[in-house]
Design a protein around this motif. Structure first.
Motif, mmCIF file in Angstrom:
data_model
loop_
_atom_site.group_PDB
_atom_site.id
_atom_site.type_symbol
_atom_site.label_atom_id
_atom_site.label_comp_id
_atom_site.label_asym_id
_atom_site.label_seq_id
_atom_site.Cartn_x
_atom_site.Cartn_y
_atom_site.Cartn_z
ATOM 1 N N HIS A 200 -52.597 -10.169 46.796
ATOM 2 C CA HIS A 200 -52.796 -11.589 47.089
ATOM 3 C C HIS A 200 -51.519 -12.383 46.770
ATOM 4 O O HIS A 200 -51.098 -13.226 47.564
ATOM 5 C CB HIS A 200 -53.985 -12.110 46.274
ATOM 6 N N GLY A 201 -50.920 -12.082 45.627
ATOM 7 C CA GLY A 201 -49.671 -12.758 45.267
ATOM 8 C C GLY A 201 -48.571 -12.463 46.270
ATOM 9 O O GLY A 201 -47.803 -13.356 46.652
ATOM 10 N N LEU A 202 -48.510 -11.234 46.703
ATOM 11 C CA LEU A 202 -47.496 -10.840 47.684
ATOM 12 C C LEU A 202 -47.766 -11.508 49.031
ATOM 13 O O LEU A 202 -46.846 -12.044 49.673
ATOM 14 C CB LEU A 202 -47.490 -9.325 47.819
ATOM 15 N N ALA A 203 -49.021 -11.514 49.459
ATOM 16 C CA ALA A 203 -49.370 -12.167 50.724
ATOM 17 C C ALA A 203 -49.061 -13.658 50.674
ATOM 18 O O ALA A 203 -48.615 -14.247 51.667
ATOM 19 C CB ALA A 203 -50.852 -11.948 51.038
ATOM 20 N N GLY A 204 -49.266 -14.259 49.508
ATOM 21 C CA GLY A 204 -48.985 -15.686 49.351
ATOM 22 C C GLY A 204 -47.511 -16.030 49.437
ATOM 23 O O GLY A 204 -47.141 -17.193 49.592
ATOM 24 N N ARG A 205 -46.669 -15.036 49.348
ATOM 25 C CA ARG A 205 -45.222 -15.237 49.499
ATOM 26 C C ARG A 205 -44.751 -14.724 50.856
ATOM 27 O O ARG A 205 -43.592 -14.346 51.020
ATOM 28 C CB ARG A 205 -44.471 -14.542 48.374
ATOM 29 N N GLY A 206 -45.667 -14.689 51.809
ATOM 30 C CA GLY A 206 -45.292 -14.260 53.157
ATOM 31 C C GLY A 206 -45.197 -12.760 53.319
ATOM 32 O O GLY A 206 -44.635 -12.273 54.304
ATOM 33 N N GLY A 207 -45.698 -12.003 52.344
ATOM 34 C CA GLY A 207 -45.689 -10.551 52.441
ATOM 35 C C GLY A 207 -44.453 -9.897 51.872
ATOM 36 O O GLY A 207 -44.317 -8.672 51.920
ATOM 37 N N THR B 265 -39.826 -10.419 45.277
ATOM 38 C CA THR B 265 -39.189 -9.571 44.269
ATOM 39 C C THR B 265 -40.211 -9.328 43.153
ATOM 40 O O THR B 265 -41.143 -10.127 42.977
ATOM 41 C CB THR B 265 -37.945 -10.251 43.665
ATOM 42 N N PRO B 266 -40.032 -8.258 42.400
ATOM 43 C CA PRO B 266 -40.937 -8.044 41.266
ATOM 44 C C PRO B 266 -40.941 -9.216 40.280
ATOM 45 O O PRO B 266 -41.987 -9.564 39.737
ATOM 46 C CB PRO B 266 -40.397 -6.765 40.615
ATOM 47 N N SER B 267 -39.796 -9.841 40.073
ATOM 48 C CA SER B 267 -39.755 -10.975 39.130
ATOM 49 C C SER B 267 -40.546 -12.172 39.677
ATOM 50 O O SER B 267 -41.187 -12.893 38.897
ATOM 51 C CB SER B 267 -38.316 -11.381 38.809
ATOM 52 N N GLU B 268 -40.546 -12.374 40.984
ATOM 53 C CA GLU B 268 -41.369 -13.449 41.560
ATOM 54 C C GLU B 268 -42.853 -13.149 41.370
ATOM 55 O O GLU B 268 -43.631 -14.027 40.991
ATOM 56 C CB GLU B 268 -41.048 -13.628 43.048
ATOM 57 N N LEU B 269 -43.239 -11.898 41.606
ATOM 58 C CA LEU B 269 -44.637 -11.507 41.406
ATOM 59 C C LEU B 269 -45.021 -11.618 39.932
ATOM 60 O O LEU B 269 -46.121 -12.055 39.598
ATOM 61 C CB LEU B 269 -44.875 -10.091 41.917
ATOM 62 N N ARG B 270 -44.112 -11.201 39.061
ATOM 63 C CA ARG B 270 -44.370 -11.288 37.622
ATOM 64 C C ARG B 270 -44.650 -12.744 37.229
ATOM 65 O O ARG B 270 -45.595 -13.023 36.498
ATOM 66 C CB ARG B 270 -43.179 -10.730 36.844
ATOM 67 N N ALA B 271 -43.855 -13.662 37.727
ATOM 68 C CA ALA B 271 -44.065 -15.073 37.414
ATOM 69 C C ALA B 271 -45.371 -15.582 38.011
ATOM 70 O O ALA B 271 -46.131 -16.294 37.345
ATOM 71 C CB ALA B 271 -42.881 -15.904 37.932
ATOM 72 N N ASP B 272 -45.659 -15.202 39.255
ATOM 73 C CA ASP B 272 -46.888 -15.654 39.914
ATOM 74 C C ASP B 272 -48.138 -15.143 39.198
ATOM 75 O O ASP B 272 -49.143 -15.839 39.106
ATOM 76 C CB ASP B 272 -46.935 -15.176 41.373
ATOM 77 N N PRO C 214 -43.000 -7.514 32.543
ATOM 78 C CA PRO C 214 -42.295 -6.705 33.553
ATOM 79 C C PRO C 214 -42.868 -5.304 33.738
ATOM 80 O O PRO C 214 -43.007 -4.825 34.861
ATOM 81 C CB PRO C 214 -40.862 -6.644 33.019
ATOM 82 N N ALA C 215 -43.226 -4.628 32.658
ATOM 83 C CA ALA C 215 -43.760 -3.271 32.773
ATOM 84 C C ALA C 215 -45.089 -3.255 33.524
ATOM 85 O O ALA C 215 -45.381 -2.304 34.263
ATOM 86 C CB ALA C 215 -43.930 -2.649 31.385
ATOM 87 N N SER C 216 -45.890 -4.300 33.348
ATOM 88 C CA SER C 216 -47.180 -4.364 34.048
ATOM 89 C C SER C 216 -46.980 -4.461 35.552
ATOM 90 O O SER C 216 -47.694 -3.813 36.318
ATOM 91 C CB SER C 216 -47.996 -5.560 33.561
ATOM 92 N N VAL C 217 -46.017 -5.270 35.976
ATOM 93 C CA VAL C 217 -45.752 -5.417 37.408
ATOM 94 C C VAL C 217 -45.236 -4.096 37.968
ATOM 95 O O VAL C 217 -45.673 -3.660 39.043
ATOM 96 C CB VAL C 217 -44.747 -6.561 37.676
ATOM 97 N N THR C 218 -44.352 -3.461 37.255
ATOM 98 C CA THR C 218 -43.810 -2.181 37.719
ATOM 99 C C THR C 218 -44.930 -1.164 37.913
ATOM 100 O O THR C 218 -44.993 -0.483 38.941
ATOM 101 C CB THR C 218 -42.764 -1.651 36.718
ATOM 102 N N GLY C 219 -45.836 -1.069 36.954
ATOM 103 C CA GLY C 219 -46.958 -0.136 37.069
ATOM 104 C C GLY C 219 -47.846 -0.444 38.252
ATOM 105 O O GLY C 219 -48.278 0.460 38.980
ATOM 106 N N ARG C 220 -48.122 -1.721 38.453
ATOM 107 C CA ARG C 220 -48.951 -2.114 39.598
ATOM 108 C C ARG C 220 -48.277 -1.744 40.909
ATOM 109 O O ARG C 220 -48.914 -1.232 41.828
ATOM 110 C CB ARG C 220 -49.211 -3.618 39.580
ATOM 111 N N GLU D 282 -42.531 -5.277 49.810
ATOM 112 C CA GLU D 282 -43.094 -5.750 51.070
ATOM 113 C C GLU D 282 -44.500 -5.196 51.271
ATOM 114 O O GLU D 282 -44.764 -4.021 50.997
ATOM 115 C CB GLU D 282 -42.188 -5.337 52.228
ATOM 116 N N LEU D 283 -45.375 -6.047 51.719
ATOM 117 C CA LEU D 283 -46.748 -5.676 52.020
ATOM 118 C C LEU D 283 -46.753 -4.852 53.305
ATOM 119 O O LEU D 283 -46.145 -5.238 54.301
ATOM 120 C CB LEU D 283 -47.545 -6.971 52.217
#
Length: 188
Positions: free
Chosen positions: A71-78, A81-88, A93-99, A124-125
């Motif tokens: 959902h976070g990725l789709a909300g950024r147009g698909g 960056t991992p840091s953008e997703l981490r902030a959203d 950082p480790a949690s985003v990497t695992g996901r 990219e989605l």
């Protein structure tokens, strides 16, 4: 008997919250029934939509955290960056990497070196990821439409405007207020 068949003294349909407020008024005489009713209804509605969302996500083979990431990725147009997703997503950082690793193994995202900065990775989605996200999202959307469909378009706009005012107040730091008694500000 369904809640819609119960009526208040004024002839309005009763819901569970009406009984809740009635039970608490003698216990907390200074309780504002309109505030208590609104807060309790918002809370129950949020929990209901959360349950619908969890079921919709599970029905399409996703876990909640996977859906949230898609959902976070789709909300950024698909693409993000991992840091953008981490902030959203407000994650470490480790949690985003695992996901992202798990979603990539499922074919829902691809990670590629950034064309702007080789030290960075873009996420990219994929079409499969977009489809899984969209199907789960549609379940929630249908329920939101069902619930808010009982209101006219003008009433939905008014509700949205009123909730905006409440949330704007919530987004401001609360002033220090001295309670005037044990009941002041309590939610039953």
């Amino acid at each position: 008997m369904t809640p819609a068949t119960h009526r208040t003294a004024a002839g309005k349909p009763r819901d569970w919250t009406d009984g809740h407020v009635e039970r608490w008024r003698p216990v907390l005489p200074q309780l504002d029934p309109d505030v208590e009713g609104a807060v309790t209804r918002m809370s129950k509605l949020t929990r209901h939509l959360g349950r619908v969302r969890e079921q919709g996500v599970a029905d399409y083979g996703l876990q909640k955290h996977e859906f949230d990431t898609l959902h976070g990725l789709a909300g950024r147009g698909g693409r993000a960056t991992p840091s953008e997703l981490r902030a959203d997503l407000n994650l470490a950082p480790a949690s985003v990497t695992g996901r992202l690793e798990a979603l990539e193994r499922r074919g829902f995202v691809v990670r590629t070196p950034s064309s702007d900065d080789r030290r960075r990775v873009d996420v990219e989605l994929t079409e499969a990821g977009r489809l899984a996200w969209r199907q789960a999202l549609d379940v929630v959307g249908r329920e939101e439409q069902r619930l808010l469909g009982v209101l006219t378009p003008a009433e939905r706009r008014q509700l949205s405007d009123l909730l905006r005012r409440v949330l704007l107040a919530a987004e401001q730091p609360a002033p220090e207020v001295r309670a005037e008694g044990p009941e002041a500000g309590w939610h039953a």
